[in-house]
Write a protein that holds these residues in place. Structure first.
Motif, mmCIF file in Angstrom:
data_model
loop_
_atom_site.group_PDB
_atom_site.id
_atom_site.type_symbol
_atom_site.label_atom_id
_atom_site.label_comp_id
_atom_site.label_asym_id
_atom_site.label_seq_id
_atom_site.Cartn_x
_atom_site.Cartn_y
_atom_site.Cartn_z
ATOM 1 N N ARG A 132 -18.740 -27.173 -15.908
ATOM 2 C CA ARG A 132 -18.940 -26.872 -17.315
ATOM 3 C C ARG A 132 -18.341 -28.026 -18.099
ATOM 4 N N GLU A 133 -18.821 -28.275 -19.295
ATOM 5 C CA GLU A 133 -18.337 -29.428 -20.052
ATOM 6 C C GLU A 133 -16.816 -29.384 -20.195
ATOM 7 N N GLY A 134 -16.180 -30.418 -19.694
ATOM 8 C CA GLY A 134 -14.725 -30.500 -19.762
ATOM 9 C C GLY A 134 -13.997 -29.719 -18.689
ATOM 10 N N LYS A 135 -14.730 -29.004 -17.824
ATOM 11 C CA LYS A 135 -14.134 -28.202 -16.755
ATOM 12 C C LYS A 135 -14.565 -28.773 -15.407
ATOM 13 N N ASN A 136 -13.577 -29.123 -14.586
ATOM 14 C CA ASN A 136 -13.871 -29.762 -13.308
ATOM 15 C C ASN A 136 -13.285 -28.984 -12.142
ATOM 16 N N MET A 137 -13.985 -29.009 -11.040
ATOM 17 C CA MET A 137 -13.462 -28.529 -9.771
ATOM 18 C C MET A 137 -13.248 -29.755 -8.891
ATOM 19 N N LEU A 138 -12.032 -29.896 -8.347
ATOM 20 C CA LEU A 138 -11.663 -31.103 -7.623
ATOM 21 C C LEU A 138 -11.321 -30.794 -6.171
ATOM 22 N N VAL A 139 -11.637 -31.732 -5.295
ATOM 23 C CA VAL A 139 -11.167 -31.708 -3.910
ATOM 24 C C VAL A 139 -10.357 -32.990 -3.736
ATOM 25 N N PRO A 140 -9.022 -32.910 -3.881
ATOM 26 C CA PRO A 140 -8.197 -34.116 -3.940
ATOM 27 C C PRO A 140 -7.650 -34.538 -2.580
ATOM 28 N N GLU A 141 -6.911 -35.645 -2.588
ATOM 29 C CA GLU A 141 -6.022 -35.998 -1.488
ATOM 30 C C GLU A 141 -4.618 -35.514 -1.852
ATOM 31 N N TYR A 142 -3.686 -35.623 -0.914
ATOM 32 C CA TYR A 142 -2.359 -35.041 -1.120
ATOM 33 C C TYR A 142 -1.262 -36.058 -0.834
ATOM 34 N N LYS A 143 -0.153 -35.877 -1.550
ATOM 35 C CA LYS A 143 1.061 -36.639 -1.285
ATOM 36 C C LYS A 143 2.143 -35.667 -0.826
ATOM 37 N N PHE A 144 2.990 -36.129 0.103
ATOM 38 C CA PHE A 144 4.029 -35.282 0.672
ATOM 39 C C PHE A 144 5.394 -35.941 0.511
ATOM 40 N N LEU A 145 6.425 -35.110 0.500
ATOM 41 C CA LEU A 145 7.806 -35.589 0.511
ATOM 42 C C LEU A 145 8.554 -34.913 1.650
ATOM 43 N N THR A 146 9.356 -35.691 2.357
ATOM 44 C CA THR A 146 10.264 -35.168 3.375
ATOM 45 C C THR A 146 11.643 -35.730 3.077
ATOM 46 N N LEU A 147 12.653 -34.870 3.045
ATOM 47 C CA LEU A 147 14.013 -35.332 2.788
ATOM 48 C C LEU A 147 14.710 -35.647 4.108
ATOM 49 N N ASP A 148 15.433 -36.758 4.107
ATOM 50 C CA ASP A 148 16.232 -37.177 5.254
ATOM 51 C C ASP A 148 17.656 -37.372 4.753
ATOM 52 N N GLY A 149 18.409 -36.264 4.656
ATOM 53 C CA GLY A 149 19.709 -36.327 3.998
ATOM 54 C C GLY A 149 19.501 -36.653 2.534
ATOM 55 N N PRO A 150 20.175 -37.685 2.005
ATOM 56 C CA PRO A 150 19.979 -38.072 0.604
ATOM 57 C C PRO A 150 18.755 -38.962 0.391
ATOM 58 N N ASN A 151 18.065 -39.306 1.471
ATOM 59 C CA ASN A 151 16.946 -40.248 1.409
ATOM 60 C C ASN A 151 15.612 -39.510 1.346
#
Length: 392
Positions: free
Chosen positions: A218-237
């Motif tokens: 619909r005008e101005g309305k989108n359905m997306l199939v994205p890629e993803y970003k992840f985070l993993t913590l390694d202590g303070p890193n």
């Protein structure tokens, strides 16, 4: 004076830029060790209660020191606590949903059990620290006017889908132009003691837009199939990865330095090809493009084994199997050491299927074994992989 200022400018630029290394080429075979694995499925007894599975355990937290999984139902405020070793429900924790001690400010996205015993609730724009008595101890806004330290730019946000450290001292996530599906600018950490914000600009050279499928229904309305970003913590890193390329960024908090690593596998493609339609005009076309996209290589998040100082990652790709004369999903397990060098990579047997619509479902390491969530008729189960590395 101008030359001195210019020199300082370049020092700052280079200190914030990621240190790059030559891509690590991963051999097909490793001569110094043998690798074996076993695979089975375990089922969790939820008792008389129906487990909350709408988010496929994304909002849950596994605590290695306890061997317990905490699963939050954001709608009811109930936390189901499962004993992974005993494979059964241990207890319920009930939070208020609204009111002064309520956990719902916008939409709760997850829970973290800290070493001190506090339970921290991630809400998209706010973080709530709850005591063992389920009362609110403190709250932390993810917006400029409530935080000390660095300032977000206009229209910039911190993603509420970040990670909280085991000791509950900080929250880490991405920041950028999330409202408009815009560019991610880097990493953000919120110190939950001083309530201060640190922004870590990162040039991710983000290519996720190349693999985005968009349907303007619909005008101005989108359905997306994205890629993803992840985070993993390694202590303070912080380890930052994505779903479309065999690479990672590592932020060393003590050195305040960023490192970039790329890997070259011989068992699976190292980057998504993008051989599918990006702009479609109907639901049928969207599903067709999505199916083709899902057959290309997908990298899952990095999973930490806190006891052995190892990291794991599942990836998958549809590959041609000459002996079968057909194409099948093939899963690859990568094993990283503490320095994030790949010490083994294994193409799993053709019969192995690691659950997950795109990348692997919620996965954690319990007593050296990888547990990946599997929904079996609205009950909790896990595909369990037990790896074994023997050095000669």
């Amino acid at each position: 004076m101008k030359r001195f200022l210019l020199f300082l400018f370049w020092v700052v630029i280079f200190s914030c830029s990621p240190k790059k290394e030559k891509p690590q080429e991963i051999p097909k075979a490793f001569d110094n060790h043998t690798f074996e694995y076993t695979l089975d499925t375990v089922f969790i007894d939820s008792g008389d209660s129906l487990p909350y599975l709408d988010m496929d355990l994304v909002s849950s937290d596994y605590v290695p020191s306890e061997g317990l999984l905490y699963n939050l139902n954001p709608g009811t405020g109930r936390v189901d606590v499962y004993d992974i070793e005993a494979q059964k429900l241990k207890k319920h924790i009930q939070f208020e949903v609204t009111g002064p001690n309520g956990i719902k400010k916008y939409f709760p996205t997850g829970i973290k059990k800290t070493k001190s015993g506090d339970l921290i609730i991630r809400d998209y724009f706010e973080i709530l620290r709850m005591g063992s008595d389920t009362k609110l101890l403190d709250s932390y806004s993810l917006q400029n006017h409530k935080l000390l330290g660095d300032d977000l730019g206009e229209s910039q946000e911190i993603s509420g889908m970040g990670e909280i450290s085991e000791d509950g001292s900080f929250f880490a996530s991405y920041y950028g132009y999330f409202p408009s599906n815009g560019r991610i600018l880097g990493l953000a950490t919120v110190d939950l003691v001083s309530k201060s914000l640190k922004l870590i600009p990162v040039n991710f050279k983000d290519q996720s837009e190349k693999y985005l499928i968009r349907w303007e229904y619909r005008e101005g309305k989108n359905m997306l199939v994205p890629e993803y970003k992840f985070l993993t913590l390694d202590g303070p890193n912080i380890i930052a990865t994505n779903s479309y390329k065999n690479e990672l960024w590592y932020y060393d908090a003590k050195k305040d330095s960023l490192f970039y690593r790329a890997y070259k596998s011989n068992l699976i493609s190292n980057v998504k090809r993008g051989n599918f339609r990006k702009k479609v005009g109907s639901m049928q076309d969207l599903n067709s493009a999505k199916k083709r996209k899902f057959q290309e290589v997908v990298f899952g998040p990095i999973i930490k084994d806190p006891t052995k100082r190892l990291f794991y990652r599942y990836s998958r790709e549809v590959q041609q199997e000459p002996e079968k004369e057909k194409r099948y999903f093939r899963f690859v397990l990568s094993v990283f050491d503490a320095d994030l060098d790949v010490i083994h990579e294994e193409k799993l047997d053709l019969s192995v299927f690691i659950p997950g619509e795109y990348f692997a479902n919620k996965t954690f390491v319990h007593k050296g074994m990888l547990y990946t969530f599997l929904n079996v008729r609205d009950q909790i189960a896990f595909v369990r992989l037990k790896p074994s590395i023997s050095y000669e």
